[in-house]
Write a protein that holds these residues in place. Structure first.
Motif, mmCIF file in Angstrom:
data_model
loop_
_atom_site.group_PDB
_atom_site.id
_atom_site.type_symbol
_atom_site.label_atom_id
_atom_site.label_comp_id
_atom_site.label_asym_id
_atom_site.label_seq_id
_atom_site.Cartn_x
_atom_site.Cartn_y
_atom_site.Cartn_z
ATOM 1 N N LEU A 120 3.059 5.604 2.156
ATOM 2 C CA LEU A 120 2.849 5.252 0.762
ATOM 3 C C LEU A 120 1.654 4.316 0.578
ATOM 4 O O LEU A 120 0.906 4.436 -0.404
ATOM 5 C CB LEU A 120 4.109 4.603 0.197
ATOM 6 N N ILE A 121 1.462 3.405 1.528
ATOM 7 C CA ILE A 121 0.332 2.485 1.425
ATOM 8 C C ILE A 121 -0.984 3.217 1.646
ATOM 9 O O ILE A 121 -1.973 2.979 0.930
ATOM 10 C CB ILE A 121 0.505 1.325 2.427
ATOM 11 N N ALA B 246 4.664 -6.431 7.408
ATOM 12 C CA ALA B 246 4.423 -7.632 6.612
ATOM 13 C C ALA B 246 4.634 -7.351 5.123
ATOM 14 O O ALA B 246 4.353 -6.250 4.646
ATOM 15 C CB ALA B 246 3.004 -8.131 6.853
ATOM 16 N N PRO B 247 5.120 -8.331 4.362
ATOM 17 C CA PRO B 247 5.243 -8.170 2.911
ATOM 18 C C PRO B 247 3.908 -7.744 2.309
ATOM 19 O O PRO B 247 2.876 -8.361 2.569
ATOM 20 C CB PRO B 247 5.653 -9.569 2.437
ATOM 21 N N PHE C 55 11.545 1.649 -1.130
ATOM 22 C CA PHE C 55 12.641 1.135 -0.314
ATOM 23 C C PHE C 55 12.103 0.364 0.889
ATOM 24 O O PHE C 55 12.488 0.592 2.035
ATOM 25 C CB PHE C 55 13.551 2.274 0.151
ATOM 26 N N GLY C 56 11.190 -0.540 0.604
ATOM 27 C CA GLY C 56 10.565 -1.346 1.641
ATOM 28 C C GLY C 56 9.830 -2.511 1.011
ATOM 29 O O GLY C 56 9.833 -2.685 -0.221
ATOM 30 N N PRO C 57 9.157 -3.323 1.814
ATOM 31 C CA PRO C 57 8.527 -4.560 1.320
ATOM 32 C C PRO C 57 7.180 -4.317 0.659
ATOM 33 O O PRO C 57 6.146 -4.828 1.093
ATOM 34 C CB PRO C 57 8.396 -5.399 2.593
ATOM 35 N N THR D 197 -2.531 -7.868 0.368
ATOM 36 C CA THR D 197 -1.974 -8.506 1.559
ATOM 37 C C THR D 197 -0.914 -7.596 2.148
ATOM 38 O O THR D 197 -0.356 -6.745 1.460
ATOM 39 C CB THR D 197 -1.358 -9.885 1.232
ATOM 40 N N GLY D 198 -0.662 -7.764 3.457
ATOM 41 C CA GLY D 198 0.381 -6.987 4.121
ATOM 42 C C GLY D 198 -0.183 -6.000 5.120
ATOM 43 O O GLY D 198 -1.396 -5.894 5.301
ATOM 44 N N GLY D 199 0.705 -5.297 5.784
ATOM 45 C CA GLY D 199 0.304 -4.305 6.772
ATOM 46 C C GLY D 199 1.225 -4.317 7.964
ATOM 47 O O GLY D 199 2.185 -5.086 8.050
#
Length: 490
Positions: free
Chosen positions: A353-354, A378-379, A397-399, A366-368
């Motif tokens: 999705l990202i 990571a959030p 369904f995730g951060p 931010t995140g990864g």
């Protein structure tokens, strides 16, 4: 960046002494051997094996069904006060065993110990409230003339087949079991095989509290086969399911063949509407605790943040900064603020999705992925996400927190309502008029206004549209397991 405190134990045959022995509960007996073999339970933080859950064969499923059928004949006649007594004692035992149960939950699910302890406490509160409802459910009686009496009797519907997910492995079984038992029903419940210990410990508390044999039976097995077998049984009069929308539709189709009443609590993709008359930094700081609770693996998790254009960038900056400071670690570590994702499927979905959002010119602020052992991520905050992105249409369904600016109220309501999901939504505004009108325009079962909480153990909990129907909370939860019978005496 978030600090990482991952365990280095990646053994595939290690067992953790803090994790309980797994077994099924059939007709009051603990059964450690499954006729269809067993399945390993994995720790999502270390990838070590915690234990083996037995998988039932058809003979064991039939034994559980027969036990529930027999027990219904007597449990339905137990006084509401005595049914409540068993539930109250079980709730007290859960509280006494908080550390044992919370530790097992964190080991199998990954969530931080603090969240697991809160889940035990909330589950006990749910059971206590529903125990009280056992004594507050009445029929009605009226007199018509000198000899005629008309009574509307409230009765338990019968044995129930229940199916629960891995994300809240104690709260969801507690809701279903307590409501059914309070109503006078019996149950065969199949918790998720990835997080079995939490439900087993709940059943253990019920048994130790004096629950008669056969009233609650706990089985595990291959989901499609078990659900088809239980739902088709003439013993079962009611089906209760919590899980994904796609599986919920399949469960409803199976139940419809026997015209069996169903209760479905399914997926969500909660919109959050943030108007420009609130402090965007304060809302962002409040959002952190809700968005990344249970690593975002919650059907009511706030996900689509529609933020007024005038405060959008300030909101994104505050949310990203706070997210980047969260401590991501093995949930057993007391410093953990977010644990791993529960399984590799969620890890793969989040990554997909990202990548899709970034490919549509959204900004991954931010995140990864995080290096090391376990299903850690990571959030993540992604800004300026178009409505055609996969993540804006498929429940992450995730951060992952997704943001998009808006300017017009009618437009943002339409965007919030455009998905088939309708579980939860959140509205932040300083206007009393907006706070009164916007929630009523949102096509969901629950709306949080100026906060991210959605009731408690004593309130309705459910959705509309493809997020399901029925209530898992409040007095309505007991009504889900009852029928009304008209008795007209002359």
């Amino acid at each position: 960046m978030s600090i990482q405190l991952h365990s280095t134990d990646s053994s595939t045959d290690a067992t953790d002494r803090r994790y309980p022995q797994l077994a099924m509960l059939i007709d009051g007996r603990w059964v450690e051997t499954g006729g269809s073999g067993s399945r390993q339970v994995e720790n999502p933080a270390t990838l070590s094996i915690l234990g083996n859950v037995p998988l039932a064969d058809e003979q064991q499923l039939d034994a559980a069904l027969a036990a529930a059928g027999r027990a219904f004949g007597t449990w339905r006649l137990v006084s509401p006060r005595d049914r409540a007594g068993v539930l109250h004692r079980a709730a007290a035992l859960l509280r006494e065993r908080t550390e044992t149960i919370a530790t097992a939950m964190t080991l199998e699910n990954g969530k931080p110990l603090r969240e697991s302890r809160d889940e035990v406490a909330f589950s006990a509160d749910i059971i206590d409230f529903l125990a009280g409802e056992a004594q507050r459910s009445f029929g009605t009686s009226t007199i018509d003339g000198a000899t005629r009496r008309v009574t509307l009797s409230v009765e338990p519907i019968g044995p129930v087949a229940a199916f629960t997910p891995w994300n809240y492995p104690l709260i969801v079984p507690a809701r279903k079991i307590a409501a059914a038992l309070a109503a006078g029903c019996t149950m065969v419940i199949k918790p998720d095989e990835e997080t079995p210990a939490s439900a087993v410990e709940l059943a253990r508390a019920l048994v130790d509290a004096g629950l008669p044999a056969g009233v609650v039976n706990v089985v595990f097995g291959e989901p499609a086969r078990v659900s088809a077998h239980l739902i088709a049984s003439p013993v079962v009069r009611k089906v209760s399911f919590t899980g994904s929308t796609s599986v919920g539709k399949h469960i409803a189709a199976l139940a419809s063949a026997g015209a069996k009443r169903t209760m479905l609590e399914l997926g969500g993709h909660a919109p959050v509407i943030v108007f420009d008359d609130v402090d965007p930094v304060a809302v962002a700081q409040q959002a952190i605790g809700s968005k990344f609770h249970n690593a975002g693996q919650s059907c009511g998790s706030p996900t689509r943040f529609y933020v007024h254009q005038g405060v959008h960038d300030e909101f994104v900056g505050a949310l990203s900064e706070a997210a980047s400071r969260l401590v991501v670690a093995d949930g057993i570590d007391e410093r953990a603020q977010m644990g791993p994702l529960a399984n590799v499927r969620r890890l793969d979905a989040v990554r997909r999705l990202i990548v899709d959002a970034a490919g549509r010119n959204a900004s991954v602020v931010t995140g990864g992925a995080l290096d090391g052992i376990g299903h850690f991520w990571a959030p993540t905050v992604i800004a300026n996400v178009d409505d055609d992105a996969q993540s804006m249409n498929e429940e992450p369904f995730g951060p992952i927190a997704l943001t998009a600016p808006f300017t017009d109220t009618d437009e943002v309501i339409a965007r919030a309502n455009r998905l088939p999901y309708g579980l939860a939504a959140y509205v932040f505004t300083g206007s009393a008029r907006t706070a009164a009108l916007v929630p009523r325009a949102l096509e969901v079962g629950m709306v949080g206004v100026n906060h991210f909480s959605l009731g408690g153990e004593d309130t309705f909990f459910g959705g509309v549209k493809e997020s399901g129907y029925g209530s898992e909370g409040g007095a309505e939860a007991v009504h889900e397991y009852q029928i009304r019978k008209l008795i007209d005496e002359a």
